[in-house]
Design a protein around this motif. Structure first.
Motif, PDB file in Angstrom:
ATOM      1  N   ALA A   1       0.831  -1.197   0.000  1.00 39.48           N
ATOM      2  CA  ALA A   1       0.000   0.000   0.000  1.00 39.48           C
ATOM      3  C   ALA A   1       0.872   1.255   0.000  1.00 39.48           C
ATOM      4  CB  ALA A   1      -0.934  -0.008   1.217  1.00 39.48           C
ATOM      5  N   ARG A   2       1.957   1.228   0.759  1.00 35.48           N
ATOM      6  CA  ARG A   2       2.867   2.386   0.794  1.00 35.48           C
ATOM      7  C   ARG A   2       3.566   2.599  -0.544  1.00 35.48           C
ATOM      8  NH1 ARG A   2       3.578   0.766   6.256  1.00 35.48           N
ATOM      9  NH2 ARG A   2       5.189  -0.741   5.654  1.00 35.48           N
ATOM     10  N   ALA A   3       3.679   1.546  -1.354  1.00 34.47           N
ATOM     11  CA  ALA A   3       4.319   1.687  -2.659  1.00 34.47           C
ATOM     12  C   ALA A   3       3.492   2.562  -3.594  1.00 34.47           C
ATOM     13  CB  ALA A   3       4.532   0.313  -3.285  1.00 34.47           C
ATOM     14  N   VAL A   4       2.164   2.604  -3.368  1.00 35.76           N
ATOM     15  CA  VAL A   4       1.291   3.427  -4.219  1.00 35.76           C
ATOM     16  C   VAL A   4       0.764   4.647  -3.485  1.00 35.76           C
ATOM     17  CG1 VAL A   4       0.602   1.446  -5.619  1.00 35.76           C
ATOM     18  CG2 VAL A   4      -0.758   2.050  -3.607  1.00 35.76           C
ATOM     19  N   LYS A   5       0.852   4.633  -2.166  1.00 36.29           N
ATOM     20  CA  LYS A   5       0.374   5.750  -1.340  1.00 36.29           C
ATOM     21  C   LYS A   5       1.355   5.900  -0.179  1.00 36.29           C
ATOM     22  CE  LYS A   5      -3.841   7.257   1.109  1.00 36.29           C
ATOM     23  NZ  LYS A   5      -3.774   8.635   0.658  1.00 36.29           N
ATOM     24  N   SER A   6       2.352   6.747  -0.374  1.00 34.70           N
ATOM     25  CA  SER A   6       3.499   6.808   0.534  1.00 34.70           C
ATOM     26  C   SER A   6       3.132   7.117   1.983  1.00 34.70           C
ATOM     27  CB  SER A   6       4.507   7.842   0.032  1.00 34.70           C
ATOM     28  OG  SER A   6       3.916   9.128  -0.050  1.00 34.70           O
ATOM     29  N   ASP A   7       2.004   7.778   2.210  1.00 30.43           N
ATOM     30  CA  ASP A   7       1.634   8.138   3.581  1.00 30.43           C
ATOM     31  C   ASP A   7       0.708   7.115   4.231  1.00 30.43           C
ATOM     32  OD1 ASP A   7      -0.546   8.633   1.974  1.00 30.43           O
ATOM     33  OD2 ASP A   7      -1.048  10.564   2.897  1.00 30.43           O
ATOM     34  N   PHE A   8       0.557   5.930   3.605  1.00 30.38           N
ATOM     35  CA  PHE A   8      -0.320   4.915   4.180  1.00 30.38           C
ATOM     36  C   PHE A   8       0.282   4.370   5.470  1.00 30.38           C
ATOM     37  CE2 PHE A   8      -1.630   0.561   4.980  1.00 30.38           C
ATOM     38  CZ  PHE A   8      -3.013   0.659   4.872  1.00 30.38           C
ATOM     39  N   THR A   9      -0.530   4.294   6.509  1.00 26.58           N
ATOM     40  CA  THR A   9      -0.108   3.708   7.782  1.00 26.58           C
ATOM     41  C   THR A   9      -1.256   2.893   8.360  1.00 26.58           C
ATOM     42  OG1 THR A   9      -0.843   5.680   8.998  1.00 26.58           O
ATOM     43  CG2 THR A   9       1.491   5.572   8.340  1.00 26.58           C
ATOM     44  N   LEU A  10      -0.897   1.886   9.130  1.00 34.92           N
ATOM     45  CA  LEU A  10      -1.911   1.113   9.835  1.00 34.92           C
ATOM     46  C   LEU A  10      -2.359   1.888  11.061  1.00 34.92           C
ATOM     47  CD1 LEU A  10      -0.513  -2.535   9.743  1.00 34.92           C
ATOM     48  CD2 LEU A  10      -2.576  -1.695   8.625  1.00 34.92           C
ATOM     49  N   THR A  11      -3.651   1.993  11.215  1.00 36.23           N
ATOM     50  CA  THR A  11      -4.215   2.708  12.355  1.00 36.23           C
ATOM     51  C   THR A  11      -5.271   1.834  13.023  1.00 36.23           C
ATOM     52  OG1 THR A  11      -6.009   3.711  11.076  1.00 36.23           O
ATOM     53  CG2 THR A  11      -3.891   4.887  11.117  1.00 36.23           C
ATOM     54  N   ALA A  12      -5.733   2.297  14.164  1.00 35.94           N
ATOM     55  CA  ALA A  12      -6.786   1.562  14.858  1.00 35.94           C
ATOM     56  C   ALA A  12      -8.057   1.503  14.027  1.00 35.94           C
ATOM     57  CB  ALA A  12      -7.070   2.221  16.212  1.00 35.94           C
ATOM     58  N   GLU A  13      -8.215   2.456  13.094  1.00 39.52           N
ATOM     59  CA  GLU A  13      -9.417   2.506  12.263  1.00 39.52           C
ATOM     60  C   GLU A  13      -9.329   1.551  11.066  1.00 39.52           C
ATOM     61  OE1 GLU A  13      -7.817   5.298  13.343  1.00 39.52           O
ATOM     62  OE2 GLU A  13      -9.322   5.572  14.937  1.00 39.52           O
ATOM     63  N   ASN A  14      -8.148   1.450  10.425  1.00 41.43           N
ATOM     64  CA  ASN A  14      -8.103   0.655   9.196  1.00 41.43           C
ATOM     65  C   ASN A  14      -7.492  -0.743   9.368  1.00 41.43           C
ATOM     66  OD1 ASN A  14      -5.279   0.905   9.198  1.00 41.43           O
ATOM     67  ND2 ASN A  14      -5.271   2.627   7.790  1.00 41.43           N
ATOM     68  N   ALA A  15      -6.749  -0.975  10.476  1.00 42.69           N
ATOM     69  CA  ALA A  15      -6.095  -2.282  10.658  1.00 42.69           C
ATOM     70  C   ALA A  15      -7.075  -3.449  10.699  1.00 42.69           C
ATOM     71  CB  ALA A  15      -5.226  -2.262  11.913  1.00 42.69           C
ATOM     72  N   PRO A  16      -8.233  -3.336  11.383  1.00 39.24           N
ATOM     73  CA  PRO A  16      -9.172  -4.457  11.349  1.00 39.24           C
ATOM     74  C   PRO A  16      -9.648  -4.777   9.938  1.00 39.24           C
ATOM     75  CG  PRO A  16      -9.716  -2.952  13.134  1.00 39.24           C
ATOM     76  CD  PRO A  16      -8.687  -2.260  12.299  1.00 39.24           C
ATOM     77  N   ALA A  17      -9.875  -3.740   9.119  1.00 41.38           N
ATOM     78  CA  ALA A  17     -10.305  -3.964   7.740  1.00 41.38           C
ATOM     79  C   ALA A  17      -9.205  -4.641   6.938  1.00 41.38           C
ATOM     80  CB  ALA A  17     -10.701  -2.637   7.094  1.00 41.38           C
ATOM     81  N   VAL A  18      -7.950  -4.218   7.136  1.00 38.05           N
ATOM     82  CA  VAL A  18      -6.818  -4.826   6.422  1.00 38.05           C
ATOM     83  C   VAL A  18      -6.703  -6.294   6.784  1.00 38.05           C
ATOM     84  CG1 VAL A  18      -4.315  -4.861   6.205  1.00 38.05           C
ATOM     85  CG2 VAL A  18      -5.526  -2.680   6.169  1.00 38.05           C
ATOM     86  N   ALA A  19      -6.781  -6.594   8.086  1.00 44.24           N
ATOM     87  CA  ALA A  19      -6.672  -7.979   8.538  1.00 44.24           C
ATOM     88  C   ALA A  19      -7.805  -8.828   7.979  1.00 44.24           C
ATOM     89  CB  ALA A  19      -6.677  -8.033  10.064  1.00 44.24           C
ATOM     90  N   GLU A  20      -9.009  -8.266   7.951  1.00 42.75           N
ATOM     91  CA  GLU A  20     -10.164  -9.003   7.428  1.00 42.75           C
ATOM     92  C   GLU A  20     -10.014  -9.248   5.928  1.00 42.75           C
ATOM     93  OE1 GLU A  20     -14.015 -10.840   7.528  1.00 42.75           O
ATOM     94  OE2 GLU A  20     -12.474 -10.415   9.012  1.00 42.75           O
TER      95      GLU A  20
END
Length: 289
Positions: free
Chosen positions: A166-185
């Motif tokens: 994700a960082r390769a296409v969006k350099s400021d992408f970070t895992l957060t409490a908001e998006n990490a559950p969605a990423v894991a799912e």
């Protein structure tokens, strides 16, 4: 990597076959193992790509070209290669062998000792060949991590892969409490398949992980394959889309295998051996009719 390296190092193992779904990472694993063992191979490591080979009869010729072995009228090329390999300690990686499986017997002949030195005490070919199934990354967790465990989510292989791509296409992408559950799912629903995860992560330049998960699980889930496209242009065409990877594997099946595969699609979460036999037997009957 450790398991495959251990197998290759064993004196009684002559051939290790990596199996797994398309896009699971077999080639990457083989290349990394080859790199790790480079210093241990007295006569080097060689890579023979067979993606462009469709005629099984050309496999031995392709191997000879990679090794720089020239064909002579006598002995035969297979015998020349057999003698050449017997005298050397090397690692040969054969990539994309699935479409030339008919050449398996010829390749196995390369593992046999020279006729002049063979005897009844030589280990049989079956003992020399091992198969290693390459797993997906979904085994890292049985279910998406809870918010309390999100601090260690990056340690999960599939989640780490998603974040990196994700960082390769969006350099400021970070895992957060908001998006990490969605990423894991997302990673879990994609069965930890690295190719699928990479293609999904590439969409972060347009969609948030939460939006992608909604598309995967909602009404639009049936069209999710359309999102898993735009792979790196330097990859083979079959690895630029998930559908391309699936089509590649499916098209390698014969008519009967395709019929069984379509029948088994009724099972959403695995099935018993008895159910598999029932479905495949029915598929064969319908095929005959």
């Amino acid at each position: 990597m450790k398991a495959v390296c251990k197998l290759v190092r064993r004196a009684d193992v002559r051939l290790v076959t990596l199996t797994g779904a398309g896009g699971i990472g077999k080639t990457r694993l083989a290349l990394q193992v080859a790199a790790d063992l480079l210093d241990e191979m007295e006569h080097g490591v060689f890579f023979c790509g067979l993606a462009a080979v469709r005629d099984p009869a050309l496999v031995i010729t392709s191997i000879a070209q990679v090794l720089g072995v020239k064909e002579n009228s006598s002995p035969s090329l297979i015998e020349t290669l057999q003698h050449y390999l017997y005298e050397r300690q090397m690692l040969l990686v054969l990539d994309n062998f699935e479409q030339v499986l008919a050449a398996g017997q010829r390749v196995s002949e390369l593992l046999r000792p020279r006729p002049a030195q063979g005897n009844g005490n030589e280990p049989g070919l079956a003992a020399d060949v091992w198969r290693a199934r390459v797993p997906g990354a979904a085994a890292d967790f049985a279910r998406p991590p809870t918010p309390a465990a999100l601090g260690g989510a990056i340690a999960v292989t599939s989640v780490a892969l998603f974040a990196d791509r994700a960082r390769a296409v969006k350099s400021d992408f970070t895992l957060t409490a908001e998006n990490a559950p969605a990423v894991a799912e997302i990673c879990a629903r994609l069965d930890g398949l690295p190719l699928a995860i990479e293609l999904a992560a590439a969409r972060c330049k347009v969609f948030s992980p939460q939006t992608m998960l909604a598309r995967l699980t909602g009404v639009a889930g049936s069209s999710f394959l359309r999102m898993l496209t735009d792979g790196a242009r330097d990859l083979p065409a079959r690895h630029q889309t998930l559908r391309g990877a699936m089509d590649w594997s499916y098209n390698l099946l014969d008519v009967g295998e395709k019929s069984c595969s379509r029948g088994l699609a009724v099972f959403g979460g695995g099935c018993t051996a008895e159910a598999t036999e029932a479905i495949c037997n029915t598929a064969r009957i319908c095929q005959c009719r």
